[in-house]
Design a protein around this motif. Structure first.
Motif, PDB file in Angstrom:
ATOM      1  N   VAL C  11      -2.995 -15.597  -1.666  1.00 55.29           N
ATOM      2  CA  VAL C  11      -3.459 -14.943  -2.891  1.00 55.29           C
ATOM      3  C   VAL C  11      -3.818 -13.490  -2.595  1.00 55.29           C
ATOM      4  CG1 VAL C  11      -5.277 -14.905  -4.625  1.00 55.29           C
ATOM      5  CG2 VAL C  11      -4.214 -17.051  -4.004  1.00 55.29           C
ATOM      6  N   PHE C  14      -0.749 -11.518  -2.347  1.00 53.72           N
ATOM      7  CA  PHE C  14      -0.166 -11.336  -3.681  1.00 53.72           C
ATOM      8  C   PHE C  14      -0.859 -10.194  -4.415  1.00 53.72           C
ATOM      9  CE2 PHE C  14      -0.977 -12.502  -8.180  1.00 53.72           C
ATOM     10  CZ  PHE C  14       0.250 -12.120  -8.677  1.00 53.72           C
ATOM     11  N   VAL C  15      -2.203 -10.250  -4.437  1.00 58.61           N
ATOM     12  CA  VAL C  15      -2.936  -9.209  -5.159  1.00 58.61           C
ATOM     13  C   VAL C  15      -2.680  -7.847  -4.518  1.00 58.61           C
ATOM     14  CG1 VAL C  15      -5.237  -8.401  -5.792  1.00 58.61           C
ATOM     15  CG2 VAL C  15      -4.689 -10.816  -5.961  1.00 58.61           C
ATOM     16  N   SER C  17      -0.054  -6.870  -2.829  1.00 57.24           N
ATOM     17  CA  SER C  17       1.289  -6.359  -3.093  1.00 57.24           C
ATOM     18  C   SER C  17       1.406  -5.899  -4.538  1.00 57.24           C
ATOM     19  CB  SER C  17       2.351  -7.414  -2.761  1.00 57.24           C
ATOM     20  OG  SER C  17       2.199  -8.508  -3.613  1.00 57.24           O
ATOM     21  N   GLY C  18       0.715  -6.606  -5.457  1.00 55.93           N
ATOM     22  CA  GLY C  18       0.719  -6.164  -6.849  1.00 55.93           C
ATOM     23  C   GLY C  18       0.109  -4.783  -6.985  1.00 55.93           C
ATOM     24  N   ILE C  19      -1.033  -4.604  -6.320  1.00 51.22           N
ATOM     25  CA  ILE C  19      -1.693  -3.294  -6.388  1.00 51.22           C
ATOM     26  C   ILE C  19      -0.813  -2.233  -5.727  1.00 51.22           C
ATOM     27  CG2 ILE C  19      -3.693  -1.990  -5.558  1.00 51.22           C
ATOM     28  CD1 ILE C  19      -5.335  -4.540  -6.008  1.00 51.22           C
ATOM     29  N   GLY C  21       2.381  -2.231  -5.662  1.00 53.96           N
ATOM     30  CA  GLY C  21       3.436  -1.916  -6.620  1.00 53.96           C
ATOM     31  C   GLY C  21       2.957  -0.906  -7.646  1.00 53.96           C
ATOM     32  N   LEU C  22       1.741  -1.146  -8.166  1.00 55.05           N
ATOM     33  CA  LEU C  22       1.209  -0.223  -9.171  1.00 55.05           C
ATOM     34  C   LEU C  22       0.953   1.161  -8.560  1.00 55.05           C
ATOM     35  CD1 LEU C  22      -1.247  -2.597 -11.047  1.00 55.05           C
ATOM     36  CD2 LEU C  22       0.949  -1.745 -11.840  1.00 55.05           C
ATOM     37  N   PHE C  24       2.523   2.440  -6.064  1.00 56.35           N
ATOM     38  CA  PHE C  24       3.850   3.034  -5.877  1.00 56.35           C
ATOM     39  C   PHE C  24       4.304   3.702  -7.163  1.00 56.35           C
ATOM     40  CE2 PHE C  24       8.418   2.341  -6.498  1.00 56.35           C
ATOM     41  CZ  PHE C  24       8.942   3.050  -5.433  1.00 56.35           C
TER      42      PHE C  24
END
Lengths: 260, 275, 156
Positions: C11, C14-15, C17-19, C21-22, C24
């Motif tokens: 988890v 995941f969080v 990598s999401g952050i 992405g944002l 980026f």
């Protein structure tokens, strides 16, 4: 004819009734937020099943969507000799529209339907009722963490989708078709505005996450507690989520990018 | 309806209860009493709303008319948190067991303890193992609910129901669909838990033989009315035709074998026109 | 309980990598980085016509981005367009006889300011002014001129 009007009135009334129940349900879910923030373990578990399990489908789809945009964009733009703006085109389409919308649609199909089925089955097997009899509020204990997980996961997934898609477009555009890599990025940076594009895209995905999770949980909670009822509810989740996402996307786009 | 039982020592009393679902009247002005420390059974054919009665007692459904008091409190006048406080003292055993499918046996039994108490994990472990020992499933603590047989699932659910040491347990069809051995185990468990823990039990069942073996008092319901009540012996010797049919399981009697239809011969001889 | 530990890690990943992405999107894709970068100085140039140039348009020299437009105003006295540009402090050796032109990236691309350094030894300072400018090419005008010219040639 009278029969028709009667039926129309009846179905209007049932849909308003359902909307009313759904709204009440939403308030109940939200009222449990504080309790869940005090027990982050429940939220982490749901972030796993809602977010992590959607990770793969979202990133792979994002990559392919970006690659397709790279190809299509290149062929269209090169007719006008404007291949340099490929980066802008790919990034703008992803960040503004495709990222939030497509990832929300995928999310509704992957996580939303799973949520509905899970909650519906818990209802059918009396787990929710049993919890109530154990003096545990199932809405706050079971549904709120799932709702919050959806709300948190959606913008993260949409961001990943767009980021991976932009890289995918770059792979095709400059790796395969020969658009200069520097120009791809610099044109993109010159045209994509942080506030107008990125923040608005994130706002969209938060709204979609909110609506999709709400629909999925309500359909599950409201399902007729039989196997047939649950499977119908799952279908309704996907259909209603898709309609809501696309409809809201139109409204949000008009609000955000209307007066440019 | 007159109460033949004094309501002095009753833990649950139902007065003039009416409830209907759609147009169908499930209960029509009935009154029942459940004695503290006793096993009371509610019997009747399927579809007489026996489970509904348990849900009414637990405050999950609201009656149209009538009052239900549990331990002196009017269930349907309680505020939400008062109702939840009351429910902590009630255990309910659902027909399916209603175990939480994403947790193993241990966590299922620990669930009410973790939700309602702030006990340290070591204490919870001890309590859970004690409850599991009581139902004979201490060795099954790591199994998931889908690995359990129906009887075992009900025993786990029973362990969970007694986790908070309730004053009363409501059993919803505990014997349905059980093989003779698990049935025997459950009958024995209900009886011994009632005696050892000083519980009050309410059993809803249509299983005549086993229920009357352990019940102290039986109500027989049909068509929204009480058609018979008394100790198992009194019920056995009831002169009501209806009760006799139910207890002996005769195919025809006051409850007809045939769903209402028009005359058989006429029906066969008719031309088969659609109507 | 041992699997919750790995689950937590997943988890967390995941969080994160999401952050990522944002982030980026914010830093690499959008123009946010051009606001963040520390040192810059402002210069102005006056154009007869700044065309479709807009705030945040790119300023480049020899094809490399060195800054961006921060303001475009109309001067009611000289009837010129005053374009303010923010230039990265790294590039502080632009000669004062630099030419500023407004170009278009591709036929339909964005308009941007191109700086063409001259040969002077004096460098542009903070709030410096670029004297030599070349306006945006207005497509309609260019086409009009071309048609007029060819019509005139035919008459001869």
């Amino acid at each position: 004819m009278i029969q028709f009007i009667q039926n129309l009135g009846k179905s209007t009334r049932t849909s308003f009734n359902k909307l009313g129940r759904a709204t009440y349900f939403l308030f109940e879910i939200i009222s449990g937020t504080l309790g869940i923030l005090l027990r982050p373990r429940l939220l982490v578990n749901q972030l796993y099943s809602v977010g992590v399990l959607s990770f793969l489908i979202i990133t792979i789809s994002g990559l392919f969507v970006g690659m397709v945009l790279g190809l299509q964009g290149y062929y269209t733009l090169s007719d006008f000799g404007a291949e340099e703006t490929l980066g802008v085109m790919v990034a703008a389409s992803l960040v503004r529209e495709l990222g939030p919308v497509v990832s929300a649609l995928l999310f509704a199909g992957r996580a939303g339907s799973a949520l509905t089925a899970e909650i519906g089955l818990m209802k059918a097997t009396e787990q929710l009722s049993g919890m109530e009899m154990m003096a545990v509020d199932p809405i706050k204990r079971i549904l709120t963490p799932r709702f919050l997980a959806g709300l948190i996961s959606m913008p993260l997934l949409a961001g990943l989708f767009s980021a991976v898609g932009i890289v995918g477009g770059q792979i095709i555009g400059s790796g395969l078709l020969g658009v200069d890599q520097g120009i791809y990025w610099s044109q993109m940076q010159a045209s994509i505005d942080f506030h107008d594009d990125i923040i608005n895209g994130i706002i969209k995905s938060v709204v979609f996450g909110f609506v999709t999770s709400w629909i999925a949980l309500f359909e599950g909670y409201d399902a007729i507690p039989t196997s047939e009822g649950v499977s119908r509810a799952t279908t309704r989740t996907v259909v209603n989520s898709a309609f809501s996402i696309l409809g809201l996307d139109f409204i949000l786009t008009a609000l955000m990018f209307g007066d440019n | 309806m007159d109460n033949s039982v004094s309501s002095q020592d009753s833990i649950v009393s139902v007065r003039n209860l009416s409830f209907s679902r759609g147009n169908k009247k499930i209960f029509d002005d009935i009154s029942l009493d459940f004695q503290r420390g006793k096993i009371t059974a509610i019997m009747g054919p399927s579809g007489t709303g026996k489970t509904t009665l348990l849900k009414l007692i637990g405050g999950q459904l609201f009656p149209e008319q009538g009052v239900i008091t549990v331990d002196g409190q009017d269930v349907h006048k309680l505020r939400r948190n008062e109702l939840y406080e009351l429910r902590k003292r009630l255990g309910m055993l659902f027909q399916s067991g209603a175990l939480l499918t994403d947790m193993n046996v241990f966590d299922n039994v620990a669930f009410p303890l973790r939700e309602h108490t702030h006990l340290p994990e070591s204490m919870i472990r001890t309590l859970v193992l004690m409850k599991l020992q009581a139902v004979g499933l201490r060795g099954a603590r790591n199994l998931m609910p889908n690995e359990l047989s129906g009887g075992m699932a009900r025993r786990v659910a029973l362990a969970r129901a007694i986790a908070l040491d309730p004053m009363m347990i409501l059993y919803d069809e505990p014997f349905t669909g059980q093989d003779p051995i698990s049935m025997g185990v459950l009958v024995h468990l209900i009886k011994s838990l009632n005696n050892i823990l000083g519980l009050t039990s309410i059993i809803v069942s249509h299983d005549v033989h086993d229920t009357s073996a352990i019940a102290d008092y039986i109500y027989v319901l049909s068509g929204g009315k009480i058609v018979g009540q008394g100790t198992p012996e009194e019920i056995q010797q009831s002169d009501s035709e209806w009760v006799q049919q139910f207890m002996t399981g005769a195919a025809d009697g006051p409850v007809h074998f045939h769903y209402p239809a028009k005359d058989y011969v006429d029906d066969l001889m008719s031309t088969g026109k659609r109507y | 309980m041992q699997h919750t530990n790995t689950q937590d890690t997943i988890v967390g990943l995941f969080v994160a990598s999401g952050i990522a992405g944002l982030l980026f999107l914010a830093m690499q894709v959008s123009n946010l980085s051009s606001f963040v970068d520390e040192d810059s100085y402002t210069i102005t140039a006056r154009f007869e016509n700044s065309g479709a140039l807009k705030v945040k348009s790119q300023v480049s020299a020899a094809g490399v981005k060195i800054g961006h437009v921060i303001g475009i105003n109309f001067d009611p006295k000289t009837y010129e367009s005053v374009v303010k540009m923010s230039i990265n402090a790294k590039y502080n050796t632009l000669p004062d006889d630099t030419t500023a032109s407004i170009f278009t990236a591709g036929l339909l691309g964005e308009q941007y300011v191109n700086l063409d350094p001259g040969g002077s030894d004096v460098y542009l300072q903070k709030d410096g002014k670029i004297e030599i400018t070349q306006s945006a090419i207005i497509l309609e005008k260019a086409i009009g001129q071309f048609l007029f010219k060819s019509a005139a040639e035919e008459k001869k």
